[in-house]
Write a protein that holds these residues in place. Structure first.
Motif, mmCIF file in Angstrom:
data_model
loop_
_atom_site.group_PDB
_atom_site.id
_atom_site.type_symbol
_atom_site.label_atom_id
_atom_site.label_comp_id
_atom_site.label_asym_id
_atom_site.label_seq_id
_atom_site.Cartn_x
_atom_site.Cartn_y
_atom_site.Cartn_z
ATOM 1 N N SER A 1 0.837 -1.206 0.000
ATOM 2 C CA SER A 1 0.000 0.000 0.000
ATOM 3 C C SER A 1 0.867 1.249 0.000
ATOM 4 O O SER A 1 0.595 2.216 -0.726
ATOM 5 N N VAL A 2 1.920 1.248 0.814
ATOM 6 C CA VAL A 2 2.859 2.380 0.849
ATOM 7 C C VAL A 2 3.593 2.479 -0.493
ATOM 8 O O VAL A 2 3.728 3.574 -1.058
ATOM 9 N N ALA A 3 4.046 1.341 -1.005
ATOM 10 C CA ALA A 3 4.772 1.328 -2.276
ATOM 11 C C ALA A 3 3.915 1.867 -3.413
ATOM 12 O O ALA A 3 4.407 2.583 -4.298
ATOM 13 N N SER A 4 2.636 1.555 -3.393
ATOM 14 C CA SER A 4 1.735 1.999 -4.450
ATOM 15 C C SER A 4 1.600 3.520 -4.482
ATOM 16 O O SER A 4 1.448 4.118 -5.547
ATOM 17 N N LEU A 5 1.661 4.145 -3.285
ATOM 18 C CA LEU A 5 1.498 5.594 -3.199
ATOM 19 C C LEU A 5 2.738 6.346 -3.673
ATOM 20 O O LEU A 5 2.676 7.539 -3.951
ATOM 21 N N GLN A 6 3.869 5.663 -3.718
ATOM 22 C CA GLN A 6 5.107 6.281 -4.205
ATOM 23 C C GLN A 6 5.737 5.342 -5.231
ATOM 24 O O GLN A 6 6.900 4.969 -5.114
ATOM 25 N N TYR A 7 4.946 4.990 -6.222
ATOM 26 C CA TYR A 7 5.282 3.919 -7.153
ATOM 27 C C TYR A 7 6.619 4.123 -7.858
ATOM 28 O O TYR A 7 7.488 3.240 -7.848
ATOM 29 N N ASP A 8 6.814 5.293 -8.466
ATOM 30 C CA ASP A 8 8.049 5.535 -9.224
ATOM 31 C C ASP A 8 9.277 5.466 -8.328
ATOM 32 O O ASP A 8 10.302 4.868 -8.689
ATOM 33 N N ASP A 9 9.186 6.091 -7.160
ATOM 34 C CA ASP A 9 10.309 6.051 -6.216
ATOM 35 C C ASP A 9 10.577 4.628 -5.747
ATOM 36 O O ASP A 9 11.726 4.213 -5.588
ATOM 37 N N THR A 10 9.508 3.870 -5.523
ATOM 38 C CA THR A 10 9.651 2.487 -5.068
ATOM 39 C C THR A 10 10.410 1.648 -6.088
ATOM 40 O O THR A 10 11.332 0.910 -5.741
ATOM 41 N N VAL A 11 10.016 1.770 -7.343
ATOM 42 C CA VAL A 11 10.681 1.009 -8.404
ATOM 43 C C VAL A 11 12.154 1.375 -8.476
ATOM 44 O O VAL A 11 13.033 0.506 -8.606
#
Length: 292
Positions: A259-269
């Motif tokens: 859920s956290v990763a989805s909200l900052q998708y580009d940064d997460t990738v």
């Protein structure tokens, strides 16, 4: 968004801890779910030899919004396909049978846990974790493994995350937290005194405290600003192995992480790629330096 199932699970798991009058109502609903859906609070109170007021108190004890919320969840339960139920292994159990039982237990525990998650609470937790300066995951025994898993996940997306096997070190770290930090206490029973005390320390510093426990009130949940629940798995003989409960806790951590990763998708990738490349770099054979 309101959950649309899990009523029977909640009633079953809270049954033993309810006051006598509320326990009567819960038992009546568990044994007569179809009939309970057609009754008003007053009628249900009369059928269970209690009162309409006791029905309302029961819903409050279950952390539900009211009687309609409970009825909606029970209606959802009745529309589900029948489940086999959690089953323990037997002496000299054949391997194929162990595989089948453990798979069924894990799947059912995950489903029950999903039903117990309050979306509104989860949304608040996600926002707190996303914006936290640092994350502290606290667990004892089997729950410490979950804390370490959470630390590893959030470190990979560039979050300052900590997990300690030494509770003295955990207390030392948490003593320096601020309102910008999040402390998440993990305890299946919810009665792990050390975890509750560390959350208490965090609250003194105005850090956000979050609990991850089985459903219901406990020492740990009393110290938590936000509460996440797992299914109270029934593992009579091998409960100490913390098998299904561990799966449920990991499932909640995975949901929180994604859920956290989805909200900052580009940064997460970007961060996941960087950490993956770093690990791959360590496994590659480097060139030996030439020395004269």
């Amino acid at each position: 968004m309101m959950a649309t199932s899990g009523g029977i699970v909640i009633l079953t798991e809270m049954l033993s801890s309810l006051p006598p009058s509320e326990r009567k109502i819960a038992s009546y609903i568990i044994n007569n779910p179809e009939e309970a859906l057609t009754l008003t609070a007053v009628e249900l109170g009369n059928r269970s030899s209690t009162s309409g007021a006791a029905v309302i108190r029961l819903c409050k004890s279950l952390n539900l919004k009211g009687f309609q919320d409970l009825k909606l969840r029970i209606a959802g339960d009745l529309h589900k396909t029948e489940e086999v139920g959690l089953r323990d292994i037997e002496p000299n159990e054949p391997l194929l049978s162990v595989i089948k039982k453990m798979t069924n237990n894990s799947v059912q525990t995950i489903r029950e846990t999903a039903e117990l998650l309050n979306v509104e609470q989860l949304q608040k937790v996600v926002e707190k974790v996303k914006n936290a300066k640092s994350l502290h995951f606290i667990g004892v025994g089997a729950s410490s493994i979950i804390a370490q898993d959470a630390q590893q996940k959030f470190l990979r997306i560039n979050k300052n995350a900590y997990a300690f096997t030494d509770l003295h070190m955990a207390a030392t770290q948490v003593a320096n937290t601020t309102k910008k930090d999040v402390v998440l206490g993990i305890s299946f029973s919810g009665e792990t005194v050390e975890v509750a005390k560390i959350l208490q320390l965090a609250k003194k510093n105005n850090a956000t405290t979050i609990s991850l426990t089985k459903y219901g009130k406990s020492l740990v949940t009393e110290e938590a600003d936000l509460k996440l629940y797992t299914s109270a798995t029934r593992e009579p003989t091998f409960r100490s192995g913390a098998t299904s409960s561990r799966i449920a806790q990991l499932h909640v951590i995975d949901i929180l992480f994604m859920s956290v990763a989805s909200l900052q998708y580009d940064d997460t990738v970007e961060h996941l790629n960087a950490t993956r490349e770093a690990v791959e770099f360590l496994s590659k054979k480097g060139k030996r330096s030439n020395r004269n």
